[in-house]
Design an enzyme around this catalytic site. Structure first.
Site, mmCIF file in Angstrom:
data_model
loop_
_atom_site.group_PDB
_atom_site.id
_atom_site.type_symbol
_atom_site.label_atom_id
_atom_site.label_comp_id
_atom_site.label_asym_id
_atom_site.label_seq_id
_atom_site.Cartn_x
_atom_site.Cartn_y
_atom_site.Cartn_z
ATOM 1 N N TYR A 152 36.691 49.603 22.986
ATOM 2 C CA TYR A 152 35.920 50.105 24.014
ATOM 3 C C TYR A 152 35.495 51.548 23.286
ATOM 4 O O TYR A 152 36.449 52.623 23.320
ATOM 5 C CB TYR A 152 36.749 50.559 25.133
ATOM 6 N N PHE A 172 34.251 41.751 34.910
ATOM 7 C CA PHE A 172 33.124 41.743 35.444
ATOM 8 C C PHE A 172 33.119 41.310 36.913
ATOM 9 O O PHE A 172 32.563 40.278 37.344
ATOM 10 C CB PHE A 172 31.938 41.009 34.788
ATOM 11 N N PRO A 173 34.043 41.762 37.707
ATOM 12 C CA PRO A 173 34.443 41.444 39.035
ATOM 13 C C PRO A 173 33.442 41.833 40.136
ATOM 14 O O PRO A 173 33.420 41.012 40.993
ATOM 15 C CB PRO A 173 35.656 42.037 39.443
ATOM 16 N N LEU A 174 32.519 42.578 39.981
ATOM 17 C CA LEU A 174 31.597 43.134 40.843
ATOM 18 C C LEU A 174 30.199 42.342 40.834
ATOM 19 O O LEU A 174 29.369 42.535 41.490
ATOM 20 C CB LEU A 174 31.174 44.675 40.554
ATOM 21 N N GLY A 181 24.533 40.224 42.122
ATOM 22 C CA GLY A 181 23.225 39.873 41.901
ATOM 23 C C GLY A 181 22.449 39.178 42.996
ATOM 24 O O GLY A 181 22.451 40.191 43.998
#
Length: 288
Positions: free
Chosen positions: A68, A213-215, A218
């Protein structure tokens, strides 16, 4: 009387590897870096504030990686939080190299994994990493060699537990024949449940499942959509609904929503206190 503020403790707890008890709602540090997960954050001071605020809000599980930035998120964690509280678990990863923004290439050679583990110890200011995850399985290197080196590091006391990232059920089972695996970090959210079988395998084995990427919501959050309806009724944001659903989906799920904003962090933590009805859960389960 005023209501008690919502904290990560309201999400419940999970014990990783039998000895690391953490609040289930954690924090992921990927968004603390520059665009494309490359370089320094646009606002370094805000990045430090986010980390400090996460601890104030009861987060005691922070997920990061050497890639990161690279070498940006780990030093920020040390700058903001060292010396660490006794209950804080900082999990990191190695096995993906970077050649530029949004470019990720797996390297699982044993000598490389050892080097990166040693560097993470230095960058984080730790004598032992509680959870060290193989960021990706390198198809060019036998899995036994990759995990064998991590097992050596564990026996040397440099890492406490070993986890995996982006694996299939078959790969998880193969890995568990080589060494003890206490966590799996796969892409999984309300709209993408391709890792459902991996989650079920983890649940059956008591292995922590850490959805990255839990959120992602879309189209589900469009005006008039099912997520929008539930959000309005509960006076909550779609992202909070998505997190609350993950927390209800399985007791082994440890969501690690990331953000570079204190305000968004506070919104995410409030999801720990959100109560979804059985009808809400049934509606959300049908969305994918």
């Amino acid at each position: 009387m005023t209501a008690q503020p919502i904290t990560a403790a309201d999400s419940g707890t999970f014990t990783i590897g039998g000895d690391l008890t953490v609040n289930r709602l954690g924090y992921g540090t990927m968004q603390l870096t520059g665009k494309g997960v490359w370089g320094d954050p646009q606002d370094p001071d805000e990045a430090v504030r986010v980390l400090k605020r996460s601890i104030e809000l009861g987060v005691n599980f922070i997920d990061t990686a050497d890639s990161y930035g690279p070498v940006v998120a780990e030093p920020l964690i040390r700058q903001a939080l060292h010396p660490y509280t006794d209950d804080l678990v900082v999990a990191t990863k190695a096995g993906l190299t970077r050649s530029g923004p949004n470019d990720w290439r797996p390297v699982g050679r044993p000598e490389y994994l050892r080097q990166q583990a040693e560097m993470s110890l230095r960058h984080l200011g730790l004598e032992r990493i509680d959870l060290f995850q193989l960021h990706r399985i390198d198809p060019k290197v036998p899995l036994a060699e990759q995990l064998g080196e991590l097992e050596l590091l564990r026996k040397e006391g440099k890492i406490r537990h070993i986890g995996l990232s982006e694996v299939s059920v078959e790969q998880l089972r193969e890995a568990r024949e080589i060494t003890e695996i206490v966590s799996v970090q796969n892409l999984y959210n309300l709209s993408n449940r391709k890792a459902e079988d991996v989650l079920e395998e983890c649940e059956a084995s008591g292995i922590a499942f850490i959805p990255w990427f839990p959120l992602a919501t879309g189209e589900l959050a469009r005006d008039g959509g099912p997520l929008d309806d539930i959000s309005k009724r509960l006076n909550a944001k779609p992202a909070q609904i998505a997190l609350a659903w993950l927390l209800r989906r399985s007791p082994v799920i440890l969501p690690i929503p990331g953000t570079s904003s204190v305000a968004h962090l506070e919104d995410n933590i409030e999801a720990a206190g959100l109560e979804l009805s059985d009808e809400d859960i049934e509606t959300l389960n049908k969305l994918a």
